[in-house]
Design a protein around this motif. Structure first.
Motif, PDB file in Angstrom:
ATOM      1  N   UNK A 446     -47.227  22.098-101.840  1.00  0.00           N
ATOM      2  CA  UNK A 446     -46.118  21.158-101.905  1.00  0.00           C
ATOM      3  C   UNK A 446     -45.953  20.580-103.317  1.00  0.00           C
ATOM      4  N   UNK A 447     -46.828  20.929-104.231  1.00  0.00           N
ATOM      5  CA  UNK A 447     -46.723  20.354-105.579  1.00  0.00           C
ATOM      6  C   UNK A 447     -45.377  20.629-106.245  1.00  0.00           C
ATOM      7  N   UNK A 448     -44.766  21.796-106.066  1.00  0.00           N
ATOM      8  CA  UNK A 448     -43.456  22.008-106.686  1.00  0.00           C
ATOM      9  C   UNK A 448     -42.375  21.042-106.213  1.00  0.00           C
ATOM     10  N   UNK A 449     -42.579  20.416-105.054  1.00  0.00           N
ATOM     11  CA  UNK A 449     -41.599  19.420-104.599  1.00  0.00           C
ATOM     12  C   UNK A 449     -41.458  18.280-105.602  1.00  0.00           C
ATOM     13  N   UNK A 450     -42.526  18.006-106.336  1.00  0.00           N
ATOM     14  CA  UNK A 450     -42.511  16.881-107.273  1.00  0.00           C
ATOM     15  C   UNK A 450     -41.717  17.200-108.544  1.00  0.00           C
ATOM     16  N   UNK A 451     -41.241  18.425-108.648  1.00  0.00           N
ATOM     17  CA  UNK A 451     -40.322  18.744-109.736  1.00  0.00           C
ATOM     18  C   UNK A 451     -38.957  19.172-109.228  1.00  0.00           C
ATOM     19  N   UNK A 452     -38.909  19.750-108.017  1.00  0.00           N
ATOM     20  CA  UNK A 452     -37.631  20.232-107.483  1.00  0.00           C
ATOM     21  C   UNK A 452     -36.918  19.219-106.593  1.00  0.00           C
ATOM     22  N   UNK A 453     -37.654  18.366-105.923  1.00  0.00           N
ATOM     23  CA  UNK A 453     -37.060  17.392-104.988  1.00  0.00           C
ATOM     24  C   UNK A 453     -37.111  15.997-105.610  1.00  0.00           C
ATOM     25  N   UNK A 454     -36.403  15.844-106.706  1.00  0.00           N
ATOM     26  CA  UNK A 454     -36.512  14.630-107.507  1.00  0.00           C
ATOM     27  C   UNK A 454     -35.124  14.149-107.900  1.00  0.00           C
TER      28      UNK A 454
END
Length: 455
Positions: A446-454
């Motif tokens: 889920x780490x990519x969420x912190x760049x894509x879901x921002x």
């Protein structure tokens, strides 16, 4: 959530409780739109949650934003817990640090979108130098509940102590979820009742359309909207689909009686919150509250008590649509457009009521229970919520066209529905898109969420 009321006018009769709702009635030409949205902050460098204290904490962020905007601080025992604008609107913090804008009452969706853009720009100017970003998801995707900071608001401490007594997920609701809601006006008791019924019945449609919380504790949680599912096991006394709203004769009195039966959280006197969790508002009105013998109800007690009800649609001096996960700015504006289109044009409201008129209480409840998991595939009266959503969006589009509120470029409000129309056409919610990303290019992280879901 804006600051709690401090109106010390004594309350002596049940009729005064009912009259408080009636005082919210407005002529159609004064109908406004208020939006509220929560966003979960995190440190961009290491994806940690943001605590209240410290040079780069929530308290410092609020103070910096106050300097940036000129908004006045709201305090609780000396801690800045929010900001209030002189022209209406406020910023507050939810229990886990979720940063909330409670927007001003505005004339159209164009103004709502502009207010949101202005707010996000101001927050970015203050938050970026602190290394703080904000998620566009309806639930924090990674941190456990015990890893989530707790904000220094007195009412939240009382709620946190009471929640585990009445449900298993109330603390998750408080600390780890984020929603967006739109607040709309009514012109009469009958108008309120019609809008309440249409919006309650269609709230599972909104849950499906805006489903955007598929991760918990670093992995898929089995839902498209875990935020919505959490509300089903938070506190049955103050949540749900309000089946009594569909009964003949429903109006302010029936809603006031429901609130009177709903246990209290607190009584606020001056700057002190007295824990009376589980107590009866009727006892407070009669001076028989065991925790505060002889103390009698004031108007602020009623206003504050009404704010601690959490049904899918909440009645105050306006109606609050509460079924949606937060999303990106386009989805926040879309939520306002969806409900304005359905409820603010008389022909559209008639069509919305006709769309749901055959649904039984058990069918509405079943859709509410299933939508968090299945989204648009949820069955309802031999159809799916996806099929209903397509019709509801067509009705909303017609209602917005009839309103004919145009921006400086001559565009009406229908353009704000496009993200929802794309979701219905594809049959896929944002939550499903993120789950696909998790299984593919995110490589089960889920780490990519912190760049894509921002934001």
């Amino acid at each position: 959530m804006a600051r709690d009321s401090d109106d010390t006018t004594p309350l002596t009769t049940r009729a005064e409780l009912i009259e408080w709702f009636a005082a919210g009635e407005k002529p159609r030409e004064r109908f406004a739109i208020g939006t509220e949205h929560e966003k979960i902050p995190f440190y961009a460098a290491d994806r940690r949650p943001v605590p209240y204290a410290g040079e780069a904490g929530i308290g410092a962020l609020l103070e910096g934003l106050g300097r940036e905007t000129g908004w006045e601080p709201i305090t609780d025992r000396g801690a800045v817990i929010g900001l209030a604008a002189s022209e209406g609107g406020a910023i507050s913090i939810e229990p886990g640090g979720q940063f909330e804008l409670s927007g001003a009452a505005l004339p159209d969706v164009h103004a709502t979108a502009a207010e949101l853009a202005t707010h996000l720009d101001a927050v970015k100017r203050v938050a970026d130098p602190m290394g703080i970003k904000f998620l566009t998801l309806g639930m924090s995707p990674k941190w456990r509940r015990d890893e989530t900071p707790v904000m220094p608001k007195s009412r939240y401490k009382i709620m946190a102590g009471y929640m585990p007594k009445v449900g298993s997920l109330g603390l998750d609701m408080m600390l780890r979820t984020a929603t967006v809601q739109v607040n709309l006006d009514f012109r009469s008791e009958d108008d309120m009742a019609r809008k309440m019924r249409a919006s309650l019945a269609l709230q599972p449609v909104a849950t499906a359309l805006f489903a955007n919380s598929p991760f918990t504790d670093g992995r898929p949680n089995g839902f498209l909207s875990r935020r919505s599912e959490i509300w089903r096991d938070t506190d049955g006394d103050r949540t749900g689909m309000l089946p009594f709203a569909f009964e003949s004769g429903f109006g302010y009195e029936a809603y006031a009686d429901w609130l009177l039966d709903m246990p209290m959280y607190f009584v606020k006197r001056g700057d002190t919150y007295h824990d009376v969790s589980g107590a009866s508002f009727r006892d407070l009105m009669e001076g028989r509250l065991p925790q505060l013998p002889g103390e009698r109800a004031t108007m602020s007690d009623w206003v504050n008590h009404a704010s601690t009800a959490f049904p899918e649609v909440r009645l105050k001096r306006f109606l609050e649509m509460r079924g949606a996960d937060v999303g990106d700015p386009d989805m926040i504006a879309a939520q306002a457009a969806f409900w304005v289109g359905l409820l603010y044009d008389e022909g559209a409201l008639d069509a919305a009521l006709d769309l749901v008129k055959g649904w039984t209480a058990s069918q509405r409840e079943a859709a509410r229970a299933t939508a968090p998991r299945l989204g648009l595939a949820t069955p309802i009266a031999k159809r799916t919520l996806g099929e209903v959503a397509a019709e509801a969006l067509a009705i909303a589009r017609s209602g917005l066209k009839a309103r004919a509120r145009r921006d400086a470029n001559g565009h009406d409000e229908t353009g704000y529905l496009q993200p929802l129309e794309m979701i219905v056409a594809a049959g896929r919610t944002r939550g499903q898109d993120w789950l696909d990303a998790y299984e593919s290019r995110w490589e089960s992280s889920v780490d990519p969420a912190f760049s894509e879901c921002v934001f």
